[in-house]
Design an enzyme around this catalytic site. Sequence first.
Site, PDB file in Angstrom:
ATOM      1  N   GLU A  93      -0.068 -17.275 -56.674  1.00 53.50           N
ATOM      2  CA  GLU A  93       0.385 -18.347 -55.780  1.00 53.50           C
ATOM      3  C   GLU A  93       1.902 -18.459 -55.787  1.00 53.50           C
ATOM      4  O   GLU A  93       2.528 -18.671 -54.743  1.00 53.50           O
ATOM      5  CB  GLU A  93      -0.253 -19.671 -56.200  1.00 53.50           C
ATOM      6  CG  GLU A  93       0.134 -20.841 -55.311  1.00 53.50           C
ATOM      7  CD  GLU A  93      -0.552 -22.126 -55.743  1.00 53.50           C
ATOM      8  OE1 GLU A  93      -0.222 -23.180 -55.164  1.00 53.50           O
ATOM      9  OE2 GLU A  93      -1.404 -22.082 -56.650  1.00 53.50           O
ATOM     10  N   HIS A 113      14.764  -5.413 -43.374  1.00 51.99           N
ATOM     11  CA  HIS A 113      13.499  -5.586 -44.074  1.00 51.99           C
ATOM     12  C   HIS A 113      12.567  -4.409 -43.791  1.00 51.99           C
ATOM     13  O   HIS A 113      12.738  -3.668 -42.821  1.00 51.99           O
ATOM     14  CB  HIS A 113      12.845  -6.901 -43.671  1.00 51.99           C
ATOM     15  CG  HIS A 113      13.589  -8.102 -44.173  1.00 51.99           C
ATOM     16  ND1 HIS A 113      13.136  -9.385 -44.000  1.00 51.99           N
ATOM     17  CD2 HIS A 113      14.752  -8.205 -44.876  1.00 51.99           C
ATOM     18  CE1 HIS A 113      13.979 -10.235 -44.560  1.00 51.99           C
ATOM     19  NE2 HIS A 113      14.972  -9.540 -45.092  1.00 51.99           N
ATOM     20  N   GLU A 132       9.609  -4.235 -42.669  1.00 49.13           N
ATOM     21  CA  GLU A 132       8.888  -4.272 -41.390  1.00 49.13           C
ATOM     22  C   GLU A 132       9.723  -3.648 -40.265  1.00 49.13           C
ATOM     23  O   GLU A 132       9.217  -2.856 -39.461  1.00 49.13           O
ATOM     24  CB  GLU A 132       8.527  -5.722 -41.028  1.00 49.13           C
ATOM     25  CG  GLU A 132       7.522  -6.369 -41.976  1.00 49.13           C
ATOM     26  CD  GLU A 132       8.191  -7.107 -43.128  1.00 49.13           C
ATOM     27  OE1 GLU A 132       7.569  -8.011 -43.710  1.00 49.13           O
ATOM     28  OE2 GLU A 132       9.356  -6.769 -43.455  1.00 49.13           O
ATOM     29  N   CYS A 138       8.635 -12.532 -42.663  1.00 49.56           N
ATOM     30  CA  CYS A 138       9.452 -13.734 -42.522  1.00 49.56           C
ATOM     31  C   CYS A 138       9.558 -14.081 -41.034  1.00 49.56           C
ATOM     32  O   CYS A 138       9.057 -13.353 -40.171  1.00 49.56           O
ATOM     33  CB  CYS A 138      10.830 -13.517 -43.132  1.00 49.56           C
ATOM     34  SG  CYS A 138      11.825 -12.256 -42.289  1.00 49.56           S
ATOM     35  N   CYS A 182      11.412 -11.298 -38.998  1.00 50.18           N
ATOM     36  CA  CYS A 182      10.601 -10.092 -38.829  1.00 50.18           C
ATOM     37  C   CYS A 182       9.455 -10.335 -37.856  1.00 50.18           C
ATOM     38  O   CYS A 182       9.099  -9.454 -37.064  1.00 50.18           O
ATOM     39  CB  CYS A 182      10.059  -9.628 -40.176  1.00 50.18           C
ATOM     40  SG  CYS A 182      11.312  -8.872 -41.235  1.00 50.18           S
TER      41      CYS A 182
END
Length: 286
Positions: free
Chosen positions: A126, A163, A165, A193, A196
Amino acid sequence: MADKKDSKTPGKVLIKKKEKKVESKPEKKKEKDKDEKIKKKAEKGPENQPEKDKDEMVKKKAEKSPENQPKNEDTPQGNGNVAEGAQGPGKEEEYELEPMELPPFEIIAGDRMNPIFFKFQFKNVEYSSGRNKTFLCYQVDIQGQAEADGLRGYLEDEHSGVHAEEAFFQQVLALYDTSLRYTVTWYTSSSPCAACSAKLVEILQNRKTLRLNIHCSRLFEWEEPEIQAGLQELVKAGCKLRMMRPLDFAYVWSTFVENEEDNFTPWEDCQDNYEYYDEKLCDILK
């Protein structure tokens, strides 16, 4: 008349001689040397020097003072010109650092990743403390050619440049043929994010024959409104987004990790954490 004699009977008279203190030769010599040093020092003092010598000493001292030193024309003087070279700030100025250009960020690419990286970066905990990279495992199926073609590998970044991606469409699938159909499947350590997500929406709108499937281990800052809005727009653009199940972790382990033919062992709470994130994603996308 007979002389009178002292009624006291004369006795022996004791005379006590004063003892002379005898000093040892070494001590006597030390005191003598000490006296001579004091005498010489006194003779050398300014008060015992002739007036002529005193005047010369005062004159030499005055010549050595800073105000009597000759001025160097190359040395900065008051409001004069400053010599070339490194210059420090004035009293009322501050140092200004010139911006330094850093080398371009490099995306790491490969076929299989280190198992330690996988177990740490893909763990669906988490709170992702210390996990400041995005690992992206990709599989591309291309249809429409004489022979079906495909690509497979992984990328990683550190969130300090392009990034993973966006890097995928720059380094892996930079070319796009409208006559071909592309099915791109990602297994990522975290969801995209906001920036992205917007970039991926733009790519999907421009590449009509490309289908994108993203399986995420964790949700990146899922409580932020802009993150939620980005994921919603991404799904609207045609992307299939879901969380990784334990079976997906096993597939990544066998396909993209240097596993040395060892079987994947799920970590504790792997299933529970999947259910936790899956519920959060469903709430965002509903």
